[in-house]
Design an enzyme around this catalytic site. Structure first.
Site, PDB file in Angstrom:
ATOM      1  N   LYS A  16       0.852  -1.187   0.000  1.00  0.00           N
ATOM      2  CA  LYS A  16       0.000   0.000   0.000  1.00  0.00           C
ATOM      3  C   LYS A  16       0.885   1.232   0.000  1.00  0.00           C
ATOM      4  O   LYS A  16       2.045   1.199   0.434  1.00  0.00           O
ATOM      5  CB  LYS A  16      -0.950   0.019   1.193  1.00  0.00           C
ATOM      6  CG  LYS A  16      -0.305   0.135   2.573  1.00  0.00           C
ATOM      7  CD  LYS A  16       0.127   1.528   2.998  1.00  0.00           C
ATOM      8  CE  LYS A  16      -0.986   2.542   2.880  1.00  0.00           C
ATOM      9  NZ  LYS A  16      -0.463   3.923   3.246  1.00  0.00           N
ATOM     10  N   THR A  68      10.026   1.044   1.537  1.00  0.00           N
ATOM     11  CA  THR A  68       8.869   1.667   0.923  1.00  0.00           C
ATOM     12  C   THR A  68       7.737   1.729   1.920  1.00  0.00           C
ATOM     13  O   THR A  68       7.835   1.156   2.990  1.00  0.00           O
ATOM     14  CB  THR A  68       8.431   0.885  -0.324  1.00  0.00           C
ATOM     15  OG1 THR A  68       7.377   1.595  -0.956  1.00  0.00           O
ATOM     16  CG2 THR A  68       7.954  -0.495   0.024  1.00  0.00           C
ATOM     17  N   GLU A  81      -1.126   9.672  -5.281  1.00  0.00           N
ATOM     18  CA  GLU A  81      -2.260  10.545  -4.974  1.00  0.00           C
ATOM     19  C   GLU A  81      -2.482  11.551  -6.092  1.00  0.00           C
ATOM     20  O   GLU A  81      -1.589  12.322  -6.448  1.00  0.00           O
ATOM     21  CB  GLU A  81      -2.031  11.263  -3.636  1.00  0.00           C
ATOM     22  CG  GLU A  81      -2.191  10.318  -2.455  1.00  0.00           C
ATOM     23  CD  GLU A  81      -1.843  10.936  -1.126  1.00  0.00           C
ATOM     24  OE1 GLU A  81      -2.321  10.421  -0.110  1.00  0.00           O
ATOM     25  OE2 GLU A  81      -1.080  11.925  -1.091  1.00  0.00           O
ATOM     26  N   ASN A  91      -4.406  16.095  -0.125  1.00  0.00           N
ATOM     27  CA  ASN A  91      -3.516  16.371   1.007  1.00  0.00           C
ATOM     28  C   ASN A  91      -3.884  17.640   1.759  1.00  0.00           C
ATOM     29  O   ASN A  91      -3.525  17.794   2.927  1.00  0.00           O
ATOM     30  CB  ASN A  91      -2.071  16.420   0.526  1.00  0.00           C
ATOM     31  CG  ASN A  91      -1.559  15.040   0.211  1.00  0.00           C
ATOM     32  OD1 ASN A  91      -1.274  14.255   1.106  1.00  0.00           O
ATOM     33  ND2 ASN A  91      -1.466  14.701  -1.078  1.00  0.00           N
ATOM     34  N   THR A 130      -8.972  16.692   7.910  1.00  0.00           N
ATOM     35  CA  THR A 130     -10.209  17.414   8.198  1.00  0.00           C
ATOM     36  C   THR A 130     -11.359  16.999   7.292  1.00  0.00           C
ATOM     37  O   THR A 130     -12.455  17.460   7.448  1.00  0.00           O
ATOM     38  CB  THR A 130      -9.979  18.931   8.049  1.00  0.00           C
ATOM     39  OG1 THR A 130      -9.472  19.204   6.733  1.00  0.00           O
ATOM     40  CG2 THR A 130      -9.015  19.438   9.085  1.00  0.00           C
TER      41      THR A 130
END
Length: 398
Positions: free
Chosen positions: A180, A191, A270, A393, A398
Site C-alpha cells: 500500500k 517503501t 495521490e 492532502n 479534516t
C-alpha cells in the site's frame, strides 16, 4: 469484527503460498471497512526486513526492527488509517500490546511478529475498539483466518484507490506480495508498506541479500512527492513448505515482483493520472544515474508538464542542471528523449510536435536521458502532479 471471507483454492493464482493464512477485520481505525489484517505462517520461517530511516520512525517500526533482527518472523499485522507516530510512551505501549495480542491469537512468540501502522501522524490508536476486536478474534482463533491476499491489500489501504498485489513462481514455490502507499512516498531504504510471503526454502543470508538488491532497484527507485514516510516497512517471510529453490532464480523473481508492485504504487500516486518513468543512461556510476533520474521524476515542473501533456523538454534540462555539485556533467554530452523522440540537443521538427503531445497523453510516459559519461544506468518511477494531489492532502485530517 473479523469478516467471513471465502476460502482460497490452490488453483487461485492469488492464493497464499503453502502454509500461510490470513484474516482482516474492522477494528475501529476508520469509520467503515476492514482496517486490521494479520498474515501468519503455520510453521517456523526465515525472514528479512528493511525500514524507514526517518528520524521520526514510529513505534511500530522501532519495535519491528528489534523483532526482524532475529530473521525468524512468522506473522505480520497491519493497522490502517493511523500511523501511531509521535504518540510518546503510550504509542510504544500500544504497539507492544497489539503485538502481544496478535501473538496470542496466532500462537507464535511475540518476537516473531512484525507490526505495521499507517495513516495520520500524531493521533493515538483507538485501543478500546482495537482491544474489543482482538478479544472477539481470539474467541474464533485461526478459524477466522480465511482472508485472501486481495482482502489483506484492501485492508491496508489509506488514500489508495485500489489494492496492490503481485505473484510469481520459482520451481514449486510461490511468491505473493501485497503493498500500500500513494503519498508521502520517497523511499529512503524501503517503501510504504510492502510484505512478501513465499513457501520457498532459503538461507537467511540469501533471503536478506535478495531483498536488499530488489529494494535498491525497485522500491528505492520510486517517488511520488519526495517525502519519506515515518512508517516505511518492507519484509519477506519464507517458510520453506515448498522446499529449497535456487537462490539466484528466487532473487530474480523477487525483484520482478517488487518491480510489479513499484509500478502499481507509482501509477496510483495521490491524484495521479499517468505513470512517469525516467531512465538515465551513460552515467559515471549507478548512484549518479539514480540521483539524476530522481531529480527529474521529482521535479514539480516536469510532473505538471507530464500531466498537461506538454513536451516542455526545457524543464528536464532544468532538473538535470540543478545538480550543481555534480561537476562531471557536461551539457554538450547530454541527450534527452521523450519516448523514442529526441528533443535535445536535436530539437524536433515542428511537424513532430503532434507526435510528442500524443506520446505524453498516454497512460505511461517515458523520459530517457543519456549523460555520455560512462555505462551506468538507472530507471526510476513516479507519476504526474495534478490538482487532485493538492485536494487530497489539503483535507487529509479534516
Amino acid at each position: 469484527m473479523p469478516h467471513d471471507h471465502a476460502s482460497t483454492r490452490d488453483s487461485d493464482p492469488l492464493a497464499w503460498p503453502t502454509g500461510f493464512r490470513a484474516y482482516t477485520g474492522h477494528g475501529g481505525l476508520r469509520e467503515h471497512g476492514d482496517d486490521i489484517s494479520v498474515v501468519v505462517s503455520d510453521r517456523p520461517a526465515t525472514s528479512a526486513a528493511m525500514f524507514t530511516q526517518s528520524l521520526f520512525a514510529g513505534p511500530a517500526v522501532v519495535l519491528s526492527r528489534v523483532h526482524a533482527a532475529g530473521q525468524k518472523l512468522r506473522a505480520v499485522t497491519t493497522l490502517a488509517n493511523n500511523a501511531n507516530v509521535a504518540t510518546g510512551r503510550q504509542g510504544e505501549e500500544n504497539a507492544a500490546e497489539v503485538v502481544r495480542r496478535v501473538a496470542g491469537i496466532v500462537g507464535v512468540p511475540q518476537d516473531e511478529v512484525l507490526v505495521g501502522s499507517t495513516g495520520v501522524i500524531g493521533r493515538p490508536l483507538p485501543m478500546d475498539t482495537i482491544r474489543a476486536h482482538f478479544d472477539e478474534t481470539a474467541q474464533q482463533g485461526l478459524a477466522a483466518f480465511r482472508a485472501t491476499p486481495l482482502d489483506v491489500a484492501r485492508a491496508m489501504m489509506t488514500t489508495d484507490t485500489r489494492p496492490k498485489t503481485a505473484v510469481r513462481t520459482v520451481g514449486q514455490a510461490r511468491i505473493v506480495g501485497v503493498a500500500k502507499g500513494v503519498g508521502m512516498l520517497e523511499p529512503n531504504m524501503a517503501t510504504m508498506l510492502a510484505y512478501v510471503f513465499t513457501d520457498a526454502e532459503l538461507a537467511p543470508s540469501d533471503l536478506d541479500g535478495a531483498l536488499r538488491t530488489a529494494v535498491d532497484h525497485t522500491f528505492n527507485c520510486l517517488s511520488v512527492d519526495t517525502d519519506t514516510s515515518t512508517s516505511d516497512t518492507v519484509a519477506v517471510i519464507a517458510n520453506g513448505a515448498a522446499g529449497p529453490v535456487d537462490p539466484t532464480r528466487f532473487a530474480e523473481a523477487l525483484a520482478d515482483l517488487c518491480l510489479d508492485l513499484t509500478r502499481q504504487l507509482a501509477s496510483d500516486g495521490e491524484g495521479a493520472t499517468k505513470l512517469l518513468r525516467v531512465t538515465v543512461g551513460g552515467a559515471g556510476d549507478p548512484t549518479q544515474a539514480k540521483r539524476i533520474a530522481k531529480s527529474v521524476v521529482n521535479s514539480p515542473l516536469v510532473k505538471t508538464a507530464v500531466h498537461g501533456a506538454d513536451p516542455n523538454w526545457g524543464r528536464v534540462l532544468m532538473a538535470i542542471g540543478k545538480n550543481t555539485d555534480d561537476t562531471t556533467i557536461v551539457p554538450g554530452k547530454v541527450t534527452v528523449s521523450f519516448g523514442d523522440i529526441e528533443v535535445y540537443p536535436e530539437e524536433p521538427e515542428a511537424d513532430t510536435l503532434d507526435r510528442l503531445v500524443a506520446l505524453m497523453r498516454q497512460d505511461e510516459v517515458d523520459i530517457v536521458i543519456t549523460l555520455g559519461l560512462g555505462s551506468a544506468e538507472a530507471t526510476v518511477y513516479g507519476c504526474d502532479l495534478s490538482a487532485d494531489y493538492v485536494r487530497v492532502n489539503a483535507d487529509y485530517t479534516t
